[in-house]
Write an enzyme that holds these catalytic residues in place. Structure first.
Site, PDB file in Angstrom:
ATOM      1  N   HIS A 336       0.853  -1.199   0.000  1.00 16.54           N
ATOM      2  CA  HIS A 336       0.000   0.000   0.000  1.00 16.54           C
ATOM      3  C   HIS A 336       0.878   1.234   0.000  1.00 16.54           C
ATOM      4  CE1 HIS A 336      -2.397   3.107   2.344  1.00 16.54           C
ATOM      5  NE2 HIS A 336      -3.174   2.859   1.306  1.00 16.54           N
ATOM      6  N   ASN A 337       0.489   2.229  -0.815  1.00 13.81           N
ATOM      7  CA  ASN A 337       1.292   3.459  -0.904  1.00 13.81           C
ATOM      8  C   ASN A 337       2.777   3.128  -1.061  1.00 13.81           C
ATOM      9  OD1 ASN A 337      -1.046   4.917  -0.591  1.00 13.81           O
ATOM     10  ND2 ASN A 337      -0.660   5.530   1.525  1.00 13.81           N
ATOM     11  N   GLU A 366       1.318  -0.207  -5.526  1.00 16.85           N
ATOM     12  CA  GLU A 366       0.313   0.836  -5.728  1.00 16.85           C
ATOM     13  C   GLU A 366       0.959   2.112  -6.250  1.00 16.85           C
ATOM     14  OE1 GLU A 366      -3.473   2.839  -3.387  1.00 16.85           O
ATOM     15  OE2 GLU A 366      -1.728   2.209  -2.218  1.00 16.85           O
ATOM     16  N   ASP A 368      -0.327   6.054  -6.862  1.00 13.33           N
ATOM     17  CA  ASP A 368      -1.304   7.147  -6.845  1.00 13.33           C
ATOM     18  C   ASP A 368      -0.780   8.226  -7.773  1.00 13.33           C
ATOM     19  OD1 ASP A 368      -3.354   6.378  -4.944  1.00 13.33           O
ATOM     20  OD2 ASP A 368      -1.772   6.434  -3.446  1.00 13.33           O
ATOM     21  N   HIS A 381       0.974  10.945  -2.317  1.00 10.69           N
ATOM     22  CA  HIS A 381      -0.254  10.669  -1.581  1.00 10.69           C
ATOM     23  C   HIS A 381      -1.105  11.923  -1.631  1.00 10.69           C
ATOM     24  CE1 HIS A 381      -2.828   8.367   0.931  1.00 10.69           C
ATOM     25  NE2 HIS A 381      -2.680   9.114   1.995  1.00 10.69           N
ATOM     26  N   GLU A 415      -4.080   4.043  -9.148  1.00 13.75           N
ATOM     27  CA  GLU A 415      -5.087   4.976  -8.632  1.00 13.75           C
ATOM     28  C   GLU A 415      -4.978   6.247  -9.464  1.00 13.75           C
ATOM     29  OE1 GLU A 415      -7.370   4.248  -6.434  1.00 13.75           O
ATOM     30  OE2 GLU A 415      -6.538   2.225  -6.202  1.00 13.75           O
TER      31      GLU A 415
END
Length: 828
Positions: A336-337, A366, A368, A381, A415
């Site tokens: 995650h992240n 991931e 973003d 983020h 994302e």
């Protein structure tokens, strides 16, 4: 006197010409010469003399320091200047590799200040930040890169040989205990050595061992005398007793006696005769013993301390599972992240996050991605003060490192928050940089009635993301950002201590990013609300779209086309998913929502995950990038349980330990009852299709445990061992030994625990060694975690790992494990 030079375990033997600097020794490193003909010996000697280099921490922090390889050949120290007060910088055993300046993300930013050829990066094991250095010349940089890489290679080579002999350790302790470096050890120095070894011993007993070893009666120990003293200190009484239980004469194990031991205690069953011959040939130090097929005490100990005596079944370290099943039948090691190195409010974003995750075996990363200045999408983020990196740099990193640790498919969880134009750039970068690695079409001949297997997708990168849909298909759009806001509205408790200092880099990028039309909140409330409002574009095509909170962004067909098997869809209900979604659709759940679903409809969640993939991610309230425990999500068959891999702790210990199996491929086959779409299994009310098991664990002893506080010579640990079992709620429990006072060198516990395990297929064991502290909570020393299915029964050593997951060799604990079926009737 012949000694082994090289700190932790010793690396290579040499003759000591004078007791002093390594420059007065002859290093043997045949075959290592650079292109200009400069021998590696000369590189090491120049490193011993020391050099001024620039230490680079950031774009603004760049300071000159004097670096020098120490006389032990294993540590590098630095000072502000050549004659300044030096302090240790790093140990060679902590170094993973050396990278050239061109491969350094930070040094590339400083290319106008420093030539990349003069820079290099020292990459450490675990989560320790990299060390970027810039030498005064290209030649000096080459000297350090060659010399350091040689030392790292030697450490790696020696570790692979498992250090079966203890000569290196004997030499290391002699050098540390010989305070005046006169080549002899007095009893006073021996007493100091005991403190360094993390043991407090009765003075009279220590003196008796010292005098027994001092055969020359010189009141000092030299050479072989110290070796005997060391052997007396490290005598394994519990192993000798075990040996004598199976040896008729107490001196050796015959082939038949060793076969009996392997069959009865080690549970090797029908393999015992063949393994006995193999182990004797591998571990018996005496050539005569090997010829006669007998095992001495030293050979027996070598076997128990080897990989064959490890608690982790070596058969599970290779890819041993069926890799031809659909993707949704596997647990997938997920991050995650991934771009973050620290917290998710103001932490640093870096491609290093991807490198570290991929090296840990991660198979789902991931990204973003947001509109960036100059038409280049950026990764960070969103709506926070985290720094930004370029999307194309992330993709280039994936292209380089995606398949270094595992060649099974890598999932890129995208994302997407970009406008049409920059989405086109995203698709262009993915296609051009990844090339053949990118899966852009379905696999030929594969029907779409099930997902492809890891085997079919080897060497491929799959994009997980949104895909074009018509207006009639859209009922609800529930993305991670919406759940994050919902979590905040219901759970947020603002912390007045939060630092609201805006980083200069963030100010700079924010001012450059005017095209995003972002309406920002007041700085004082940014960390509380956690989001900013995006202004909607003026026109929206009617045919295709995706919603992003209150605004709507056009989805670029080029990017949409790259989503082949993993289309992200909103979750409404399990019934809705079953009736409306395809096998290739995947929904994401916050940890809070996933937990609630498990409690409310555990069996429906299991069936959902047997039919299609799902991803679970940490709550948005974990602003410190802490982790939830993945076990309860795995219990429901959730495949991609995304972890904040930059944050150490028990949750990551469980994740790392679980995915160590199956060759570290990042894919672990789920139990059959979690792959069946008609499964009746409920993790909250489990009924295993198999009988419950009883696990007996005797924690016997510990070996060479590290100090908790290395700065205090007289500080000695009081170790205890906690045995933790994770699984379904009923199986999750823990027990611990009493503490052993003032002995971290060879503590003995001899305590036995019993666990009843209802669903062993989901169970995970964690052994934690702690330093007992009666005034505060116990301090962490080391741990080791592994799945129940990978546990080898019998007398086994457990190698301890640090908080970061790096080896604490030679620290270990010695245990006995035994599994049997539970005879009690399960009435549930």
């Amino acid at each position: 006197m012949e000694l082994t030079w090289g700190g932790r375990g010793g690396l290579w033997k040499e003759k000591i010409i004078m007791a002093g600097s390594i420059s007065q020794r002859t290093c043997k490193a045949p075959g290592h010469r650079n292109r200009e003909g400069l021998t590696t010996d000369q590189d090491l000697l120049l490193m011993q003399e020391g050099m001024m280099m620039r230490k680079v921490r950031s774009r603004s922090w760049k300071k000159l320091r004097y670096f020098r390889l120490q006389n032990d050949g294993m540590t590098v120290w630095h000072a502000r200047q050549a004659d300044g007060i030096a302090k240790p910088t790093f140990s060679i055993s902590d170094v993973e590799t050396i990278r050239k300046g061109h491969d350094s993300e930070l040094l590339r930013y400083l290319i106008e200040e420093f030539p990349l050829e003069q820079g290099f990066t020292i990459v450490f094991h675990g989560r320790r930040p990299n060390l970027d250095l810039v030498a005064s010349s290209v030649e000096e940089a080459q000297i350090w890169m060659r010399g350091l890489q040689l030392l790292v290679d030697l450490v790696t080579s020696m570790n692979n040989q498992e250090q079966l002999d203890q000569a290196g350790w004997v030499t290391e302790w002699f050098q540390r205990g010989d305070k005046n470096q006169d080549g002899r050890m007095s009893f006073q120095e021996a007493q100091r050595l005991l403190l360094l070894m993390n043991v407090e011993m009765d003075q009279d007993y220590a003196l008796s061992l010292f005098q027994a070893a001092d055969v020359s009666q010189s009141d000092t120990l030299e050479g072989e005398e110290f070796v005997q003293f060391y052997k007396a200190l490290t005598k394994r009484t519990e192993v000798e007793q075990l040996f004598e239980n199976f040896s008729l004469d107490g001196q050796k194990l015959t082939l038949l006696e060793f076969v009996d031991f392997l069959r009865e205690e080690q549970k090797e069953k029908d393999h015992a005769p063949d393994l006995a011959l193999e182990f004797i040939d591998r571990y018996e130090p005496s050539e005569n013993g090997r010829l006669l097929h007998v095992l001495s005490k030293d050979g027996f100990l070598s076997y128990l301390c080897s990989k064959d005596g490890n608690i982790f079944n070596p058969d599970c370290l290779r890819v041993y599972q069926d890799m031809t099943r659909p993707l949704n039948h596997y647990y997938i090691n997920s991050s995650h992240n991934t771009y973050l190195l620290r917290n998710q409010l103001c932490g640093q974003s870096s491609v290093e996050g991807y490198i570290r995750a991929l090296k840990r075996g991660c198979r789902c990363v991931e990204v973003d991605v947001w509109d960036g200045p100059g038409g280049e999408p950026i990764v960070y983020h969103g709506h926070t003060l985290t720094s930004r990196i370029l999307f194309k740099d992330v993709v280039a990193t994936l292209a380089q490192y995606a398949f270094q640790s595992s060649d099974y498919p890598l999932i890129l969880s995208l994302e997407n928050h970009c406008t049409w134009e920059q989405q086109h750039t995203l698709a262009q970068h993915l296609t051009e940089i990844l090339g053949e690695q990118l899966l852009s079409t379905t696999i030929d001949g594969l029907l779409m009635d099930k997902l492809p297997s890891p085997e079919q997708l080897r060497g491929k990168i799959l994009v997980k993301g949104k895909k074009s849909r018509t207006i009639e298909d859209v009922e609800v759009e529930e993305e991670e950002e919406e759940e994050l806001v919902a979590d905040q509205e219901s759970e947020l408790d603002p912390d007045p201590e939060l630092d609201t200092q805006l980083q200069p880099e963030s100010q700079e990028l924010a001012s450059e990013n005017k095209d995003n039309k972002v309406v920002s909140c007041l700085l004082s409330c940014l960390l509380i609300c956690g989001h900013v409002l995006a202004q909607a574009p003026s026109s929206i095509p009617e045919s295709i779209f995706l919603s992003d909170q209150d605004s709507t962004t056009i989805l670029c067909p080029d990017l949409s086309a790259l989503v082949v098997y993993l289309r992200t869809v909103p979750f409404c209900s399990f019934t809705h998913s079953k009736e409306n979604y395809h096998i290739c659709d995947i929904s994401s759940f916050s940890e809070t929502k996933a937990r609630n679903l498990i409690k409310e409809a555990g069996n429906a969640f299991v069936q959902h995950n047997a039919r299609q993939l799902c991803r679970v991610y940490p709550s948005g309230l974990r602003t410190d990038s802490s982790n939830y425990h993945p076990q309860e999500l795995w219990n429901a068959g959730c495949q991609m349980v995304a972890m904040n891999m930059q944050t150490a702790g028990s949750a990551m210990d469980i994740c790392d330990g679980f995915f160590r199996q199956n060759g570290g491929s990042g894919y672990v086959l789920k139990p059959e009852f979690l792959c069946d779409i008609q499964s009746s299994f409920n993790p909250e009310k489990p009924i295993s299709p198999y009988k419950a098991k009883i696990l007996l664990i005797q924690v016997i002893s510990g070996q060479r445990l590290p100090k908790v506080d290395n700065t205090k010579e007289k500080s000695i640990v009081d170790p205890l061992v906690k045995v933790e079992l994770f699984g379904v709620p009923e199986d999750t429990k823990q027990q611990e030994t009493s503490s052993v006072e003032n002995n971290g060198f060879n503590p003995y516990w001899g305590q036995t625990f019993c666990f009843r395990v209802r669903v062993p297929e989901l169970a995970i064991l964690r052994f934690v060694v702690k330093d007992y502290n009666r005034k505060s909570r116990n301090n962490f020393i080391g741990q080791y975690t592994l799945p129940w299915t990978c546990v080898k029964q019998g007398y086994r050593h457990i190698p301890l790992l640090s908080r970061d997951g790096t080896s604490l060799h030679p620290a270990s604990i010695f245990v006995y494990t035994c599994m049997r079926e539970d005879l009690e009737i399960d009435e549930s």
